[in-house]
Motif scaffolding. Structure first.
Motif, PDB file in Angstrom:
ATOM      1  N   LEU A  14      11.280  27.576  61.051  1.00  0.00           N
ATOM      2  CA  LEU A  14      10.532  26.399  60.609  1.00  0.00           C
ATOM      3  C   LEU A  14      10.972  25.130  61.320  1.00  0.00           C
ATOM      4  CD1 LEU A  14      10.547  27.110  56.763  1.00  0.00           C
ATOM      5  CD2 LEU A  14       8.685  27.552  58.376  1.00  0.00           C
ATOM      6  N   SER A  15      12.097  25.198  62.024  1.00  0.00           N
ATOM      7  CA  SER A  15      12.630  24.008  62.682  1.00  0.00           C
ATOM      8  C   SER A  15      11.691  23.453  63.745  1.00  0.00           C
ATOM      9  CB  SER A  15      13.994  24.312  63.310  1.00  0.00           C
ATOM     10  OG  SER A  15      14.925  24.660  62.312  1.00  0.00           O
ATOM     11  N   SER A  16      10.866  24.307  64.327  1.00  0.00           N
ATOM     12  CA  SER A  16       9.932  23.818  65.341  1.00  0.00           C
ATOM     13  C   SER A  16       8.886  22.888  64.727  1.00  0.00           C
ATOM     14  CB  SER A  16       9.241  24.996  66.030  1.00  0.00           C
ATOM     15  OG  SER A  16       8.557  25.796  65.074  1.00  0.00           O
ATOM     16  N   PHE A  17       8.639  23.031  63.401  1.00  0.00           N
ATOM     17  CA  PHE A  17       7.683  22.163  62.729  1.00  0.00           C
ATOM     18  C   PHE A  17       8.358  20.931  62.123  1.00  0.00           C
ATOM     19  CE2 PHE A  17       6.180  26.558  62.384  1.00  0.00           C
ATOM     20  CZ  PHE A  17       4.946  26.452  63.008  1.00  0.00           C
ATOM     21  N   ALA A  18       9.593  21.098  61.670  1.00  0.00           N
ATOM     22  CA  ALA A  18      10.323  19.978  61.063  1.00  0.00           C
ATOM     23  C   ALA A  18      11.796  20.095  61.430  1.00  0.00           C
ATOM     24  CB  ALA A  18      10.138  19.985  59.546  1.00  0.00           C
ATOM     25  N   PRO A  19      12.156  19.776  62.673  1.00  0.00           N
ATOM     26  CA  PRO A  19      13.542  19.971  63.123  1.00  0.00           C
ATOM     27  C   PRO A  19      14.554  19.151  62.333  1.00  0.00           C
ATOM     28  CG  PRO A  19      12.256  18.717  64.726  1.00  0.00           C
ATOM     29  CD  PRO A  19      11.288  19.246  63.742  1.00  0.00           C
ATOM     30  N   GLU A  20      14.115  18.018  61.765  1.00  0.00           N
ATOM     31  CA  GLU A  20      15.050  17.176  61.020  1.00  0.00           C
ATOM     32  C   GLU A  20      15.587  17.856  59.755  1.00  0.00           C
ATOM     33  OE1 GLU A  20      10.955  16.392  59.434  1.00  0.00           O
ATOM     34  OE2 GLU A  20      11.883  16.645  61.408  1.00  0.00           O
ATOM     35  N   LEU A  21      14.892  18.888  59.274  1.00  0.00           N
ATOM     36  CA  LEU A  21      15.352  19.590  58.081  1.00  0.00           C
ATOM     37  C   LEU A  21      16.611  20.409  58.348  1.00  0.00           C
ATOM     38  CD1 LEU A  21      11.978  20.861  56.565  1.00  0.00           C
ATOM     39  CD2 LEU A  21      13.330  18.877  55.868  1.00  0.00           C
ATOM     40  N   GLY A  22      16.765  20.907  59.560  1.00  0.00           N
ATOM     41  CA  GLY A  22      17.951  21.679  59.917  1.00  0.00           C
ATOM     42  C   GLY A  22      18.139  22.921  59.068  1.00  0.00           C
ATOM     43  N   LEU A  23      17.074  23.651  58.817  1.00  0.00           N
ATOM     44  CA  LEU A  23      17.136  24.809  57.933  1.00  0.00           C
ATOM     45  C   LEU A  23      17.820  25.994  58.599  1.00  0.00           C
ATOM     46  CD1 LEU A  23      13.552  24.742  56.359  1.00  0.00           C
ATOM     47  CD2 LEU A  23      15.672  23.817  55.416  1.00  0.00           C
ATOM     48  N   VAL A  24      18.651  26.702  57.826  1.00  0.00           N
ATOM     49  CA  VAL A  24      19.274  27.943  58.275  1.00  0.00           C
ATOM     50  C   VAL A  24      19.219  28.937  57.115  1.00  0.00           C
ATOM     51  CG1 VAL A  24      20.811  26.813  59.923  1.00  0.00           C
ATOM     52  CG2 VAL A  24      21.581  27.171  57.565  1.00  0.00           C
ATOM     53  N   GLY A  25      19.478  30.211  57.426  1.00  0.00           N
ATOM     54  CA  GLY A  25      19.478  31.256  56.413  1.00  0.00           C
ATOM     55  C   GLY A  25      18.330  32.224  56.615  1.00  0.00           C
ATOM     56  N   THR A  26      18.359  33.304  55.871  1.00  0.00           N
ATOM     57  CA  THR A  26      17.302  34.305  55.942  1.00  0.00           C
ATOM     58  C   THR A  26      16.842  34.655  54.525  1.00  0.00           C
ATOM     59  OG1 THR A  26      18.904  36.125  55.925  1.00  0.00           O
ATOM     60  CG2 THR A  26      18.189  35.304  58.084  1.00  0.00           C
ATOM     61  N   GLY A  27      15.574  35.062  54.425  1.00  0.00           N
ATOM     62  CA  GLY A  27      15.012  35.410  53.131  1.00  0.00           C
ATOM     63  C   GLY A  27      14.392  36.793  53.120  1.00  0.00           C
ATOM     64  N   SER A  28      14.538  37.474  51.996  1.00  0.00           N
ATOM     65  CA  SER A  28      13.916  38.783  51.795  1.00  0.00           C
ATOM     66  C   SER A  28      13.333  38.811  50.387  1.00  0.00           C
ATOM     67  CB  SER A  28      14.932  39.915  51.945  1.00  0.00           C
ATOM     68  OG  SER A  28      15.530  39.910  53.227  1.00  0.00           O
ATOM     69  N   GLY A  29      12.293  39.606  50.198  1.00  0.00           N
ATOM     70  CA  GLY A  29      11.721  39.679  48.864  1.00  0.00           C
ATOM     71  C   GLY A  29      10.516  40.580  48.808  1.00  0.00           C
ATOM     72  N   GLN A  30       9.977  40.702  47.605  1.00  0.00           N
ATOM     73  CA  GLN A  30       8.782  41.494  47.411  1.00  0.00           C
ATOM     74  C   GLN A  30       7.995  40.948  46.231  1.00  0.00           C
ATOM     75  OE1 GLN A  30       9.938  45.530  46.604  1.00  0.00           O
ATOM     76  NE2 GLN A  30      11.188  44.997  44.846  1.00  0.00           N
ATOM     77  N   ALA A  31       6.695  41.220  46.244  1.00  0.00           N
ATOM     78  CA  ALA A  31       5.822  40.783  45.160  1.00  0.00           C
ATOM     79  C   ALA A  31       4.763  41.851  44.925  1.00  0.00           C
ATOM     80  CB  ALA A  31       5.164  39.451  45.510  1.00  0.00           C
TER      81      ALA A  31
END
Length: 298
Positions: A14-31
């Motif tokens: 997502l950093s390419s859309f909002a680099p100032e956020l500096g997001l890191v980590g990974t997510g997994s899930g199901q619905a």
């Protein structure tokens, strides 16, 4: 009947859309979406590992692991469990129900080792420090919610308090709150030379004050007010105070006393030792009941 899954989704993408956020980590899930078109039912679970953002890490928050699972429908959202954890013992939990049709709440939250410095990212002038632990239960309706709480803060500090010479405080409190008023069952404040208690009720419409405070404070806290006049105070003061009335017309009653205190004014070559001052506080006046001291001049 629809099933969806995702695994190891990188937040850094997502950093390419909002680099100032500096997001890191990974997510997994199901619905899973079941039920009917008129009455869909959602069941979900999600897990985020090593989540971080520029604002959070800039204010001392460690990388976080997040887990949540629950169900949702047009009538109700049920959070079976949600947990956020990080280094240093940081832990937050949330569980409960939100009834969308009946517009009622039944939520339980807890937190441990929550750094108050997080608020500095939004209001740097606060200069908050310390860590909080507590429990919160939110019940009632959307229009009339009620919160019952207990909390403890270790090493509390704020820029304004430090300006007045107040060191880090340990605070514990319990009570409840609604849209109408805050009821403080008990609150204690302790530090070097400070021991205070507070309880009572505050009306949020500003029409009710019913508070009781008592304790011991160091007279050195008066330095900010007296130093421009070249006057200093040392020693301790004991007090007991009740506050009634309203915000616009408060009514005070109580007492205050010093024992073994000293007042010094070098510019005037005056010093009072063993100052024993006893006062009575009323709504309109501060009455000195007695005052004795050893006078030293020169």
């Amino acid at each position: 009947d629809v099933n969806a899954r995702f695994a190891n989704l990188p937040f850094a993408a997502l950093s390419s859309f909002a680099p100032e956020l500096g997001l890191v980590g990974t997510g997994s899930g199901q619905a899973r979406i079941g039920g009917s078109v008129d009455d869909p039912q959602l069941a979900f679970s999600a897990e985020v590992t090593g989540f971080g953002a520029t604002l959070a890490q800039g204010n001392g928050l460690p990388l976080l692991d997040i887990r949540a699972n629950g169900t949702a429908s047009a009538r109700q959202i049920r959070l079976d469990s949600a947990e956020i954890s990080g280094d240093g013992g940081l832990n937050l939990q949330l569980a409960g129900d939100v009834a969308l049709d009946a517009r009622t709440l039944d939520l339980r939250a807890g937190f441990e080792s929550l750094p108050l410095a997080l608020a500095n990212g939004f209001a740097p002038g606060l200069g908050l420090a310390g860590q909080g632990t507590g429990q919160l239960q939110l019940t009632g309706s959307f229009d009339d919610p009620r919160a019952d709480f207990t909390a403890e803060i270790a090493g509390f500090g704020a820029a304004l308090a430090r300006d007045y010479g107040l060191g880090a405080l340990n605070i514990s409190a319990s009570g409840n709150a609604s849209l109408q008023q805050i009821n403080l069952t008990s609150a204690t404040f302790s530090s070097a030379g400070i021991a205070m208690t507070l309880s009572g009720t505050v009306g949020l419409d500003r029409q009710l004050l019913d508070l009781r405070a008592a304790g011991q404070v160091p007279l050195a806290l008066s330095r900010r007010f007296l130093e421009s006049a070249g006057i200093g105070l040392t020693g301790q003061a004991d007090f007991a105070l009740t506050i009634g009335g309203s915000f616009d017309s408060p009514a005070f009653e109580g007492r205050a006393a010093t024992s073994g205190a000293s007042l010094y004014a070098p510019a005037y070559r005056v010093r009072l030792d063993n100052l024993d001052l006893r006062t009575n506080i009323t709504r309109d006046a501060l009455n000195i009941a007695s005052a004795t001291a050893d006078f030293q001049g020169g």
